[in-house]
Scaffold this motif. Sequence first.
Motif, PDB file in Angstrom:
ATOM      1  N   GLU A   6      62.010  17.680  43.211  1.00 36.53           N
ATOM      2  CA  GLU A   6      60.630  18.136  43.419  1.00 36.53           C
ATOM      3  C   GLU A   6      60.312  18.221  44.915  1.00 36.53           C
ATOM      4  O   GLU A   6      59.612  19.133  45.376  1.00 36.53           O
ATOM      5  CB  GLU A   6      59.628  17.206  42.732  1.00 36.53           C
ATOM      6  N   GLU A   7      60.794  17.237  45.673  1.00 36.32           N
ATOM      7  CA  GLU A   7      60.557  17.220  47.120  1.00 36.32           C
ATOM      8  C   GLU A   7      61.274  18.389  47.797  1.00 36.32           C
ATOM      9  O   GLU A   7      60.703  19.076  48.657  1.00 36.32           O
ATOM     10  CB  GLU A   7      61.040  15.891  47.721  1.00 36.32           C
ATOM     11  N   LYS A   9      62.134  21.195  46.365  1.00 35.51           N
ATOM     12  CA  LYS A   9      61.471  22.422  45.943  1.00 35.51           C
ATOM     13  C   LYS A   9      60.219  22.665  46.777  1.00 35.51           C
ATOM     14  O   LYS A   9      59.972  23.796  47.228  1.00 35.51           O
ATOM     15  CB  LYS A   9      61.109  22.349  44.454  1.00 35.51           C
ATOM     16  N   LEU A  10      59.433  21.637  47.037  1.00 31.75           N
ATOM     17  CA  LEU A  10      58.219  21.771  47.836  1.00 31.75           C
ATOM     18  C   LEU A  10      58.569  22.197  49.269  1.00 31.75           C
ATOM     19  O   LEU A  10      57.958  23.114  49.821  1.00 31.75           O
ATOM     20  CB  LEU A  10      57.426  20.463  47.858  1.00 31.75           C
ATOM     21  N   GLN A  12      61.246  23.795  50.242  1.00 31.43           N
ATOM     22  CA  GLN A  12      61.739  25.174  50.188  1.00 31.43           C
ATOM     23  C   GLN A  12      60.585  26.171  50.072  1.00 31.43           C
ATOM     24  O   GLN A  12      60.584  27.224  50.722  1.00 31.43           O
ATOM     25  CB  GLN A  12      62.709  25.342  49.019  1.00 31.43           C
ATOM     26  N   GLU A  13      59.587  25.853  49.247  1.00 32.78           N
ATOM     27  CA  GLU A  13      58.421  26.719  49.085  1.00 32.78           C
ATOM     28  C   GLU A  13      57.632  26.812  50.393  1.00 32.78           C
ATOM     29  O   GLU A  13      57.182  27.898  50.777  1.00 32.78           O
ATOM     30  CB  GLU A  13      57.524  26.208  47.956  1.00 32.78           C
ATOM     31  N   GLN A  14      57.464  25.695  51.074  1.00 30.38           N
ATOM     32  CA  GLN A  14      56.754  25.695  52.349  1.00 30.38           C
ATOM     33  C   GLN A  14      57.496  26.541  53.386  1.00 30.38           C
ATOM     34  O   GLN A  14      56.892  27.312  54.126  1.00 30.38           O
ATOM     35  CB  GLN A  14      56.574  24.263  52.872  1.00 30.38           C
ATOM     36  N   GLN A  15      58.812  26.381  53.427  1.00 27.11           N
ATOM     37  CA  GLN A  15      59.624  27.143  54.378  1.00 27.11           C
ATOM     38  C   GLN A  15      59.570  28.634  54.062  1.00 27.11           C
ATOM     39  O   GLN A  15      59.463  29.466  54.963  1.00 27.11           O
ATOM     40  CB  GLN A  15      61.071  26.649  54.373  1.00 27.11           C
ATOM     41  N   LYS A  16      59.599  28.990  52.777  1.00 25.80           N
ATOM     42  CA  LYS A  16      59.507  30.386  52.363  1.00 25.80           C
ATOM     43  C   LYS A  16      58.165  30.973  52.787  1.00 25.80           C
ATOM     44  O   LYS A  16      58.103  32.080  53.323  1.00 25.80           O
ATOM     45  CB  LYS A  16      59.680  30.503  50.840  1.00 25.80           C
ATOM     46  N   LYS A  17      57.082  30.217  52.575  1.00 27.62           N
ATOM     47  CA  LYS A  17      55.755  30.681  52.964  1.00 27.62           C
ATOM     48  C   LYS A  17      55.673  30.877  54.476  1.00 27.62           C
ATOM     49  O   LYS A  17      55.142  31.880  54.957  1.00 27.62           O
ATOM     50  CB  LYS A  17      54.693  29.694  52.495  1.00 27.62           C
ATOM     51  N   ASN A  19      58.161  31.504  56.547  1.00 29.49           N
ATOM     52  CA  ASN A  19      58.970  32.673  56.892  1.00 29.49           C
ATOM     53  C   ASN A  19      58.225  33.978  56.599  1.00 29.49           C
ATOM     54  O   ASN A  19      58.290  34.930  57.380  1.00 29.49           O
ATOM     55  CB  ASN A  19      60.307  32.647  56.160  1.00 29.49           C
ATOM     56  N   GLU A  20      57.518  34.027  55.466  1.00 28.78           N
ATOM     57  CA  GLU A  20      56.744  35.215  55.119  1.00 28.78           C
ATOM     58  C   GLU A  20      55.638  35.455  56.137  1.00 28.78           C
ATOM     59  O   GLU A  20      55.397  36.588  56.547  1.00 28.78           O
ATOM     60  CB  GLU A  20      56.146  35.069  53.716  1.00 28.78           C
TER      61      GLU A  20
END
Length: 82
Positions: A6-7, A9-10, A12-17, A19-20
């Motif tokens: 879960e950590e 995943k969070l 990775q989601e933050q890094q993806k956001k 980068n976008e």
Amino acid sequence: MKIKKEELKLIQEQQKKLNELVHNIGLLESQKHGLLHEIAGVNKEIEDYKEVLEAEYGAINIDLENGAYTKIDTDVESNKKD
């Protein structure tokens, strides 16, 4: 040892956001650069047309609402106070 799924995943989601957002800033800067070039082009057109109008009417101020114009007093001597 690893962090929890879960950590990870969070993170990775933050890094993806992030980068976008950085990508979008790059796109906006590119658009801004293009628009600044367009502004420079329009300013050049304005200056060129001012010369055309000045050749025909002399130095004038134009009311952009109705096209009326007034002459600009370019005689510096008449503006001097005695």
